[in-house]
Design a protein around this motif. Structure first.
Motif, PDB file in Angstrom:
ATOM      1  N   THR A   1      15.346 -93.768 -93.590  1.00 21.82           N
ATOM      2  CA  THR A   1      14.805 -92.416 -93.707  1.00 21.82           C
ATOM      3  C   THR A   1      15.169 -91.804 -95.055  1.00 21.82           C
ATOM      4  O   THR A   1      14.339 -91.155 -95.706  1.00 21.82           O
ATOM      5  CB  THR A   1      15.331 -91.527 -92.564  1.00 21.82           C
ATOM      6  N   TYR A   2      16.393 -92.023 -95.497  1.00 27.12           N
ATOM      7  CA  TYR A   2      16.842 -91.508 -96.798  1.00 27.12           C
ATOM      8  C   TYR A   2      15.973 -92.070 -97.924  1.00 27.12           C
ATOM      9  O   TYR A   2      15.507 -91.335 -98.802  1.00 27.12           O
ATOM     10  CB  TYR A   2      18.305 -91.881 -97.017  1.00 27.12           C
ATOM     11  N   LEU A   3      15.743 -93.382 -97.906  1.00 29.03           N
ATOM     12  CA  LEU A   3      14.950 -94.010 -98.961  1.00 29.03           C
ATOM     13  C   LEU A   3      13.505 -93.530 -98.926  1.00 29.03           C
ATOM     14  O   LEU A   3      12.903 -93.243 -99.966  1.00 29.03           O
ATOM     15  CB  LEU A   3      15.004 -95.534 -98.814  1.00 29.03           C
ATOM     16  N   ASN A   4      12.932 -93.433 -97.718  1.00 23.23           N
ATOM     17  CA  ASN A   4      11.542 -93.013 -97.609  1.00 23.23           C
ATOM     18  C   ASN A   4      11.356 -91.572 -98.070  1.00 23.23           C
ATOM     19  O   ASN A   4      10.338 -91.225 -98.679  1.00 23.23           O
ATOM     20  CB  ASN A   4      11.060 -93.169 -96.165  1.00 23.23           C
ATOM     21  N   ASP A   5      12.337 -90.726 -97.801  1.00 25.44           N
ATOM     22  CA  ASP A   5      12.268 -89.334 -98.253  1.00 25.44           C
ATOM     23  C   ASP A   5      12.258 -89.241 -99.771  1.00 25.44           C
ATOM     24  O   ASP A   5      11.846 -88.219-100.333  1.00 25.44           O
ATOM     25  CB  ASP A   5      13.449 -88.532 -97.702  1.00 25.44           C
ATOM     26  N   ARG A   6      12.724 -90.302-100.424  1.00 25.72           N
ATOM     27  CA  ARG A   6      12.758 -90.334-101.886  1.00 25.72           C
ATOM     28  C   ARG A   6      11.697 -91.271-102.449  1.00 25.72           C
ATOM     29  O   ARG A   6      11.858 -91.864-103.508  1.00 25.72           O
ATOM     30  CB  ARG A   6      14.163 -90.714-102.352  1.00 25.72           C
TER      31      ARG A   6
ATOM     32  N   ARG B   1      19.173 -94.171 -90.589  1.00 23.45           N
ATOM     33  CA  ARG B   1      19.601 -93.189 -91.585  1.00 23.45           C
ATOM     34  C   ARG B   1      19.279 -93.661 -93.005  1.00 23.45           C
ATOM     35  O   ARG B   1      18.765 -92.900 -93.829  1.00 23.45           O
ATOM     36  CB  ARG B   1      21.100 -92.936 -91.426  1.00 23.45           C
ATOM     37  N   ILE B   2      19.562 -94.934 -93.291  1.00 24.47           N
ATOM     38  CA  ILE B   2      19.328 -95.473 -94.631  1.00 24.47           C
ATOM     39  C   ILE B   2      17.836 -95.506 -94.954  1.00 24.47           C
ATOM     40  O   ILE B   2      17.402 -95.094 -96.035  1.00 24.47           O
ATOM     41  CB  ILE B   2      19.927 -96.891 -94.750  1.00 24.47           C
TER      42      ILE B   2
ATOM     43  N   SER C   1      22.631 -96.401 -88.210  1.00 29.24           N
ATOM     44  CA  SER C   1      22.860 -96.606 -89.633  1.00 29.24           C
ATOM     45  C   SER C   1      21.587 -97.062 -90.342  1.00 29.24           C
ATOM     46  O   SER C   1      21.242 -96.555 -91.416  1.00 29.24           O
ATOM     47  CB  SER C   1      23.975 -97.634 -89.837  1.00 29.24           C
TER      48      SER C   1
END
Length: 364
Positions: A154-159, A151-152, A148
């Motif tokens: 990686t999501y933030l870094n991708d943005r 996932r969180i 978890s």
């Protein structure tokens, strides 16, 4: 999937080391204070348990060579949602710190030491108040990393939220314990995401790279022009952003303290000094056998972290350091390579095109 490290004891029959745990929750933080290189040897710790909004304590605060801040939060036994939310909340507090606040934080942490003096000792460059806290990174330190959290983050870094996880895993080795360290994401991604300035409005990247070339005893701009390269070294913070450059990329190069001196097209990927070849009248030769003006960190040529790294460049237009272009309002950044997403960078490139009229003559 969650990061997992395995260690084996070397021998005719390798033996896997059993996982273990630290004796108490605060031990990791105490170890980091005693040996900050456990986090990074390119950061200077400046604060611990500093009170933020609602009197909540930020575990650790550090500063990078470009004056950006690094907030470090230990996961402890909190849920992924709690630790990430807490770190983001602290980041909103860090962003608003003024230079005088940061100086005072360090004074409390270091029992009265002067931040400017210690910054100079650590990074061999003066602390520029105008650069201080223009960006920041969020680092979550975890002894265990679940899917978890991964996932969180990686999501933030991708943005383009500059957040990463430093994962420490403990192993038993007889009566001793060994600790390993692993990054969730490539630190170059987080460092690159942190280059945005808080004063400038964001806009899409214009596709033009910015390069900072540290001319001096270590490297020579004249040699860079003659043989076609840009370079950096002395530690991963300086050299790893060279990985952002790929063949075909256009890069505008600035010498800090002087101004912009050239624009060129990248023709290859980053290589360590021990492998980089230069084209000479006698054919291709090892760079370290040819270059003589700068030192190019020869003392660390066998150290893959501290050695100089080179990227080959076909220069389209260059000028002498004494003629460097520097005008009020032009973009600047201490990262070796960055992809600025500010209106200041777009306007800087537009102005530079008038000073370097051959900027687009790629086939010349």
């Amino acid at each position: 999937m969650p990061i997992k490290t395995h260690l084996w004891k070397v021998g005719e029959k390798p033996q896997v080391l059993a996982e273990s745990r630290l004796a108490r929750e605060n031990l990791l933080e105490e170890m980091i204070i005693q040996e900050p290189r456990m986090l990074s040897d390119e950061w200077l710790l400046i604060g611990q348990q500093e009170r933020t909004f609602n009197n909540r304590p930020l575990d650790l605060l550090a500063i990078a060579p470009d004056g950006s801040l690094v907030l470090i939060e230990l996961k402890r036994d909190r849920t992924p949602r709690e630790v990430v939310a807490q770190a983001l909340d602290y980041a909103s507090w860090v962003e608003k710190l003024e230079p005088e606040n940061i100086v005072e934080i360090y004074r409390r942490f270091s029992a009265g030491k002067d931040l400017a003096e210690e910054f100079q000792k650590k990074f061999s460059r003066p602390l520029d108040e105008d650069e201080l806290n223009q960006s920041h990174q969020i680092i979550i330190v975890a002894a265990e990393l679940d899917a978890s959290t991964e996932r969180i983050v990686t999501y933030l870094n991708d943005r383009a939220v500059p957040i990463n996880v430093l994962f420490f895993q403990v192993f038993a080795h007889g009566d001793e314990k060994i600790i390993s360290r692993t990054w969730l994401l490539d630190p170059v991604e987080t460092q690159s995401a942190a280059t945005k300035t808080r004063q400038s409005s964001d806009e899409p990247w214009n596709g033009e790279f910015y390069a900072s070339f540290g001319e001096g005893d270590t490297r020579s701009w004249n040699e860079a022009v003659k043989y076609g390269f840009i370079c950096a070294g002395g530690g991963p913070w300086y050299s790893r952003t060279l990985q952002l450059l790929t063949p075909g990329a256009r890069v505008w190069t600035k010498i800090p303290g002087s101004g912009f001196v050239g624009v060129g097209i990248v023709t290859g990927e980053s290589q360590p000094a021990s492998e980089f070849l230069l084209t000479t009248e006698q054919g291709e030769q090892p760079a370290m056998d040819v270059l003589s003006v700068g030192t190019y960190h020869r003392e660390w040529i066998n150290d893959e972290e501290k050695c100089e790294y080179f990227v080959p460049v076909k220069w389209l237009s260059t000028i002498k350091t004494s003629e460097a272009v520097q005008e009020v309002g032009m973009f600047g950044n201490q990262n070796t390579i960055c992809k600025p997403t500010t209106s200041k960078w777009r306007s800087t490139v537009d102005r530079l095109k008038t000073h370097f009229p051959q900027w687009n003559q790629i086939d010349k």
